[in-house]
Design a protein around this motif. Sequence first.
Motif, PDB file in Angstrom:
ATOM      1  N   LEU A 279       1.815   6.364  -6.954  1.00 22.39           N
ATOM      2  CA  LEU A 279       0.588   7.037  -7.582  1.00 22.39           C
ATOM      3  C   LEU A 279       0.950   8.579  -7.572  1.00 22.39           C
ATOM      4  CD1 LEU A 279      -2.484   4.825  -6.832  1.00 22.39           C
ATOM      5  CD2 LEU A 279      -1.527   5.340  -9.184  1.00 22.39           C
ATOM      6  N   VAL A 280       1.108   9.020  -6.362  1.00 15.11           N
ATOM      7  CA  VAL A 280       1.549  10.337  -5.978  1.00 15.11           C
ATOM      8  C   VAL A 280       2.351  11.019  -6.908  1.00 15.11           C
ATOM      9  CG1 VAL A 280       2.251  12.054  -4.184  1.00 15.11           C
ATOM     10  CG2 VAL A 280       0.443  10.406  -3.832  1.00 15.11           C
ATOM     11  N   PHE A 281       3.723  10.229  -7.006  1.00 14.12           N
ATOM     12  CA  PHE A 281       4.679  10.590  -7.866  1.00 14.12           C
ATOM     13  C   PHE A 281       4.335  10.882  -9.303  1.00 14.12           C
ATOM     14  CE2 PHE A 281       8.310  10.038 -10.281  1.00 14.12           C
ATOM     15  CZ  PHE A 281       9.232  10.936 -10.205  1.00 14.12           C
ATOM     16  N   GLY A 282       3.458   9.913  -9.866  1.00 14.50           N
ATOM     17  CA  GLY A 282       3.002   9.858 -11.175  1.00 14.50           C
ATOM     18  C   GLY A 282       2.226  11.090 -11.598  1.00 14.50           C
ATOM     19  N   LEU A 283       1.466  11.439 -10.503  1.00 15.10           N
ATOM     20  CA  LEU A 283       0.424  12.485 -10.556  1.00 15.10           C
ATOM     21  C   LEU A 283       1.213  13.851 -10.732  1.00 15.10           C
ATOM     22  CD1 LEU A 283      -2.633  11.579  -8.469  1.00 15.10           C
ATOM     23  CD2 LEU A 283      -2.163  11.674 -11.082  1.00 15.10           C
ATOM     24  N   LEU A 284       2.202  13.929  -9.735  1.00 18.90           N
ATOM     25  CA  LEU A 284       2.871  15.122  -9.422  1.00 18.90           C
ATOM     26  C   LEU A 284       3.820  15.402 -10.762  1.00 18.90           C
ATOM     27  CD1 LEU A 284       3.678  15.222  -5.785  1.00 18.90           C
ATOM     28  CD2 LEU A 284       2.155  16.570  -6.877  1.00 18.90           C
ATOM     29  N   ALA A 285       4.391  14.320 -11.098  1.00 17.52           N
ATOM     30  CA  ALA A 285       5.486  14.244 -12.399  1.00 17.52           C
ATOM     31  C   ALA A 285       4.809  14.431 -13.684  1.00 17.52           C
ATOM     32  CB  ALA A 285       6.306  13.056 -12.143  1.00 17.52           C
TER      33      ALA A 285
ATOM     34  N   LEU B   6       0.908  -1.270  -0.009  1.00 14.87           N
ATOM     35  CA  LEU B   6      -0.041   0.037   0.003  1.00 14.87           C
ATOM     36  C   LEU B   6       0.947   1.180   0.159  1.00 14.87           C
ATOM     37  CD1 LEU B   6      -2.823  -1.076   2.611  1.00 14.87           C
ATOM     38  CD2 LEU B   6      -2.905  -0.585   0.160  1.00 14.87           C
ATOM     39  N   LEU B   7       1.943   1.299   0.738  1.00 12.13           N
ATOM     40  CA  LEU B   7       2.813   2.511   0.989  1.00 12.13           C
ATOM     41  C   LEU B   7       3.437   2.717  -0.505  1.00 12.13           C
ATOM     42  CD1 LEU B   7       4.519   4.503   2.705  1.00 12.13           C
ATOM     43  CD2 LEU B   7       6.151   2.623   2.758  1.00 12.13           C
ATOM     44  N   TRP B   8       3.924   1.667  -1.054  1.00 15.22           N
ATOM     45  CA  TRP B   8       4.634   1.794  -2.579  1.00 15.22           C
ATOM     46  C   TRP B   8       3.836   2.278  -3.537  1.00 15.22           C
ATOM     47  CZ3 TRP B   8       9.461   3.573  -2.436  1.00 15.22           C
ATOM     48  CH2 TRP B   8      10.538   3.051  -1.618  1.00 15.22           C
ATOM     49  N   THR B   9       2.683   1.605  -3.524  1.00 12.51           N
ATOM     50  CA  THR B   9       1.729   2.018  -4.359  1.00 12.51           C
ATOM     51  C   THR B   9       1.003   3.407  -4.441  1.00 12.51           C
ATOM     52  OG1 THR B   9       0.818  -0.253  -4.594  1.00 12.51           O
ATOM     53  CG2 THR B   9      -0.715   1.540  -5.397  1.00 12.51           C
ATOM     54  N   ALA B  10       0.705   3.836  -3.095  1.00 12.35           N
ATOM     55  CA  ALA B  10       0.411   5.208  -3.112  1.00 12.35           C
ATOM     56  C   ALA B  10       1.444   6.162  -3.280  1.00 12.35           C
ATOM     57  CB  ALA B  10      -0.058   5.419  -1.401  1.00 12.35           C
ATOM     58  N   LEU B  11       2.856   5.967  -2.847  1.00 16.66           N
ATOM     59  CA  LEU B  11       3.866   6.824  -3.335  1.00 16.66           C
ATOM     60  C   LEU B  11       3.990   6.830  -4.537  1.00 16.66           C
ATOM     61  CD1 LEU B  11       6.671   5.863  -0.754  1.00 16.66           C
ATOM     62  CD2 LEU B  11       5.462   8.194  -0.904  1.00 16.66           C
TER      63      LEU B  11
END
Length: 58
Positions: free
Chosen positions: A35-41, A28-33
């Motif tokens: 997804l957030v990085f993907g959206l921000l990038a 869950l942690l790595w999936t959330a990270l």
Amino acid sequence: MNEHCRSIAFSAALLWHFRMPSLTLHVLLWTALGLVFGLLAQGPVRAPRSQHNTRLQS
């Protein structure tokens, strides 16, 4: 044997009950990270192309 090293006995079931929530938390942690990085990038990656294309078309 070293006096400071003592083996601690615990059951395999206890270890299993620790490992499964730990694995779930890591997934869950790595999936959330990711997804957030993907959206921000996604913004900075797409912005220069669209701005560059707009300048070329005008």
